[in-house]
Write an enzyme that holds these catalytic residues in place. Structure first.
Site, PDB file in Angstrom:
ATOM      1  N   LYS A 206       0.899  -1.167   0.020  1.00 48.88           N
ATOM      2  CA  LYS A 206      -0.163  -0.141   0.211  1.00 48.88           C
ATOM      3  C   LYS A 206       1.014   1.704   0.256  1.00 48.88           C
ATOM      4  CE  LYS A 206      -3.565   2.475   3.156  1.00 48.88           C
ATOM      5  NZ  LYS A 206      -4.383   1.616   4.076  1.00 48.88           N
ATOM      6  N   GLU A 212      10.619  -4.558   4.341  1.00 44.92           N
ATOM      7  CA  GLU A 212      10.576  -5.800   4.036  1.00 44.92           C
ATOM      8  C   GLU A 212      10.454  -6.089   3.012  1.00 44.92           C
ATOM      9  OE1 GLU A 212       8.651  -4.862   6.913  1.00 44.92           O
ATOM     10  OE2 GLU A 212       9.026  -6.256   8.205  1.00 44.92           O
ATOM     11  N   GLY A 267      -4.347  -2.872   6.021  1.00 41.07           N
ATOM     12  CA  GLY A 267      -4.363  -3.417   4.895  1.00 41.07           C
ATOM     13  C   GLY A 267      -4.871  -5.028   5.418  1.00 41.07           C
ATOM     14  N   ARG A 268      -5.443  -5.042   6.209  1.00 41.55           N
ATOM     15  CA  ARG A 268      -5.701  -6.604   6.233  1.00 41.55           C
ATOM     16  C   ARG A 268      -7.052  -6.462   5.968  1.00 41.55           C
ATOM     17  NH1 ARG A 268      -4.768  -2.751  10.509  1.00 41.55           N
ATOM     18  NH2 ARG A 268      -6.079  -2.028  11.953  1.00 41.55           N
ATOM     19  N   GLU A 353      -4.902  -7.280  15.171  1.00 40.24           N
ATOM     20  CA  GLU A 353      -5.052  -5.910  15.006  1.00 40.24           C
ATOM     21  C   GLU A 353      -5.512  -4.967  14.684  1.00 40.24           C
ATOM     22  OE1 GLU A 353      -0.537  -5.268  12.249  1.00 40.24           O
ATOM     23  OE2 GLU A 353      -2.767  -4.618  11.162  1.00 40.24           O
ATOM     24  N   HIS A 384      -3.713 -33.830  17.034  1.00 40.51           N
ATOM     25  CA  HIS A 384      -2.434 -34.299  17.869  1.00 40.51           C
ATOM     26  C   HIS A 384      -1.237 -33.822  18.346  1.00 40.51           C
ATOM     27  CE1 HIS A 384      -3.673 -38.589  16.155  1.00 40.51           C
ATOM     28  NE2 HIS A 384      -4.157 -37.142  14.786  1.00 40.51           N
ATOM     29  N   LYS A 515       9.095  -0.895  14.435  1.00 40.36           N
ATOM     30  CA  LYS A 515       9.965  -0.370  13.383  1.00 40.36           C
ATOM     31  C   LYS A 515      10.853   1.163  13.958  1.00 40.36           C
ATOM     32  CE  LYS A 515       6.187  -1.177  10.006  1.00 40.36           C
ATOM     33  NZ  LYS A 515       5.041  -0.361   9.005  1.00 40.36           N
TER      34      LYS A 515
HETATM   35  C1  G6Q Z   1      -2.892  -4.179   8.332  1.00 43.50           C
HETATM   36  C2  G6Q Z   1      -1.603  -3.184   9.046  1.00 43.50           C
HETATM   37  C3  G6Q Z   1      -0.144  -4.097   8.121  1.00 43.50           C
HETATM   38  C4  G6Q Z   1       0.203  -3.824   6.678  1.00 43.50           C
HETATM   39  C5  G6Q Z   1       1.563  -3.713   6.442  1.00 43.50           C
HETATM   40  C6  G6Q Z   1       2.061  -3.728   4.641  1.00 43.50           C
HETATM   41  O1  G6Q Z   1      -3.566  -4.004   8.438  1.00 43.50           O
HETATM   42  O2  G6Q Z   1      -2.147  -2.665   8.283  1.00 43.50           O
HETATM   43  O3  G6Q Z   1       0.214  -5.394   8.233  1.00 43.50           O
HETATM   44  O4  G6Q Z   1      -0.623  -4.075   5.341  1.00 43.50           O
HETATM   45  O5  G6Q Z   1       2.084  -3.592   6.866  1.00 43.50           O
HETATM   46  O6  G6Q Z   1       1.857  -2.720   4.307  1.00 43.50           O
HETATM   47  P1  G6Q Z   1       2.496  -2.149   2.741  1.00 43.50           P
HETATM   48  O7  G6Q Z   1       1.450  -2.657   2.273  1.00 43.50           O
HETATM   49  O8  G6Q Z   1       1.883  -0.653   2.854  1.00 43.50           O
HETATM   50  O9  G6Q Z   1       3.448  -2.539   2.668  1.00 43.50           O
END
Ligand code: G6Q
Length: 549
Positions: A206, A212, A267-268, A353, A384, A515
């Site tokens: 996003k 990462e 994001g989620r 989250e 198990h 972060k």
């Molecule tokens: C989700 C969070 C988080 C996000 C990641 C990736 O709701 O905001 O999991 O999706 O940190 O972020 P980017 O899509 O900006 O790389």
């Protein structure tokens, strides 16, 4: 808003809990042969059985009253209206618009978002079909065979989970791979499986700044350049999904190959957006649209059904009952379908989250437990491993059992044996948890095979308290539509609980702090210096790393 704990219904519920909490489900079932009929809901072929919970009709009525006193219906309208419900980020939370198959206008800042949503869906459609058919090829003219989605968190878990769940719908010649961890072993192991001429990289971020993802993306870029020795190859082998056009361009991806989404997609909650491009390529756009349709159906159900017939609301309020009245603060998600093996991780993010927060919307510390710890594993594997603790541990773990009636696969001598065994376990576990095993049962079981002394010794070990609650979801088959329904049920469940707790389920400030510190540590590692600028533990860990690196 005054805390929900001061509301009339909450106080009544507390009193009801004092009187009712010693009830055993074994007795509730014995006393009422119609118990199942009273405590199940259906949506089409989806059956939600909540009769194996420590509830009676009074409990449910009071829980629905709590939802009313929390003004849940108003909040649902706020969510669907495009208002900026995520007030700490000044954003709407409009994942429902991404799957709004009715196409009715949804306004953000007075502007209908649907034309833009549809335009991106159309772009995804054309692109995914062209990749699947081989109309779009790699730099050397070969068809794409591997799709590597590089993203993390919300830009990874949803697509990874869905592609895994719907493998039987996957294109036979295309393999999706998901790379998320900045640990170099993740991208390295992925690249070992890739042929540069037939690999498409989808950089899903996003912000397009996530450390990462960008580190993995640059490593993939470098790998491709080394292999194909031509800068021009980048634009053939990389596409981006992002809200950050300038960063995408700076990476070398043309905006023609950028799939847009918007700040009102959390994001989620983003698998329904262009973040689902890997899904669309793998299972085809028609199937992706069925996934959207399933979620849209549940959006309508959630918005329109009265609380008493509303699946997400009922699931949420039963969760509130355990978390806030019994202090059962974890939830185990147990899908009996190997394809859903990533569902627990996906729901872990969706729930933890969203609702892992101790500050209310009013900026004050909440006075009650909020989001549960969510975890789980596909059945029967979990049986198990950790089910022992669910059956006989000192903590009570409410569980959600989820299973499709038909398998996506037919194997074994009649094609159904595996699935019948799976179902027998599914139903046996929830029954055993509910019923328990009394000392008399154990005595009767052992009487023919053991002597009295052994029986006496073994009784405590072999008896089960039972009264351990669970929800069961059964649906005809795991397909794009049923999966869309299931995921939307959980999304809305999380929303409802956030409303009861009066927290903002759509921000995630807790992700930021680590972060910030990591960005202070990295320069110390780059300079390979000894440090004394943190605390003695952190300093010594850094110094030990630097000395031994
Ligand atoms: C989700 C969070 C988080 C996000 C990641 C990736 O709701 O905001 O999991 O999706 O940190 O972020 P980017 O899509 O900006 O790389």
């Amino acid at each position: 808003m005054t805390s929900i704990t001061h509301s009339k219904s909450w106080i009544q519920l507390k009193k009801h809990h004092d009187e009712f909490s010693n009830s055993h489900m074994r007795d509730l079932f014995n006393d009422d042969p119609d118990r199942f009929d009273k405590f199940n809901l259906r949506y089409d072929d989806l059956l939600y059985d909540f009769s194996k919970n420590i509830v009676n009709e009074n409990t449910l009525n009071l829980l629905y009253d709590v939802a009313k006193e929390a003004h849940l219906s108003d909040w649902v309208n706020t969510l669907f209206s495009g208002e900026k419900i995520n007030f700490t980020e000044n954003r709407a939370a409009l994942h429902i618009a991404l799957r709004n198959r009715s196409n009715k206008p949804i306004l953000v800042d007075g502007k209908d978002v649907m034309p833009e949503v549809n335009a991106v869906l159309e772009k995804m459609h054309l692109f995914s079909e062209a990749i699947r058919s081989g109309k779009i090829t790699g730099f050397t003219g070969k068809k794409f065979k591997t799709i590597v989605n590089i993203g993390i968190g919300g830009s990874d878990l949803g697509p990874a989970m869905v592609c895994n769940a719907l493998k039987s719908y996957g294109h036979p010649d295309i393999t999706p791979i998901f790379v998320s961890n900045v640990d170099g072993s993740d991208i390295s192991q992925a690249l070992e499986k890739c042929d540069p001429e037939t690999t498409l990289f989808i950089i899903a971020s996003k912000t397009f700044t996530t450390q990462e993802t960008m580190t993995n993306a640059f490593s993939a870029r470098e790998w491709l350049l080394n292999k194909l020795s031509n800068e021009d190859a980048i634009r053939h082998h990389f596409v981006a999904i992002s809200t950050n056009e300038s960063a995408v361009k700076a990476f070398g991806i043309s905006t023609d190959n950028m799939f847009e989404f918007w700040d009102w997609v959390g994001g989620r909650y983003s698998l329904w957006s262009a973040i689902g491009l890997s899904i669309a390529i793998y299972i085809g756009m028609d199937n992706f649209e069925d996934l959207l349709l399933g979620a849209h159906e549940i959006d309508n159900h959630f918005k329109d059904e009265p609380l008493e017939k509303n699946i997400p609301v009922t699931l949420a309020m039963i969760g509130i009952w355990y978390i806030n009245f019994y202090n059962y603060n974890t939830l185990s998600v147990l899908p009996y379908d190997q394809g859903l093996s990533l569902l627990p991780s996906y729901l872990q993010q969706a729930d933890m989250e969203s609702n892992g927060k101790f500050i209310g919307r009013d900026g004050k510390k909440v006075c009650l437990h909020t989001g549960p710890i969510v975890w789980g594993e596909a059945g029967t594997n979990g049986q198990h491993a950790f089910y022992q603790l669910i059956h006989q541990g000192t903590d009570i773990i409410p569980t959600d059992f989820i299973m499709p009636i038909k398998s996506q696969y037919r194997i074994g001598h009649d094609g159904e044996k595996h699935h019948k065994i799976l179902f027998s376990n599914f139903v046996a576990q929830s029954r055993a948890l509910m019923l328990g095993k009394t000392e008399d049962n154990v005595r009767a079981e052992l009487k023919d095979s053991e002597d009295n002394k052994t029986i006496k010794e073994m009784i405590p070990h072999k008896s089960f308290e039972g009264n351990r609650p669970s929800n069961s979801f059964l649906f005809k088959e795991l397909n794009p539509k049923s999966l869309g329904r299931l995921l939307a049920i959980y999304e809305h469940k999380v929303f409802v609980q956030g409303i009861i707790w009066n927290i903002n389920s759509f921000d995630q400030w807790g992700v930021e702090y680590g972060k910030q510190i990591a960005s202070l540590v990295l320069p110390v590692l780059d300079q390979n210096k000894q440090t004394d600028s943190f605390d003695s533990s952190t300093d010594n860990l850094i110094n030990y790393f630097n000395k031994n690196t």
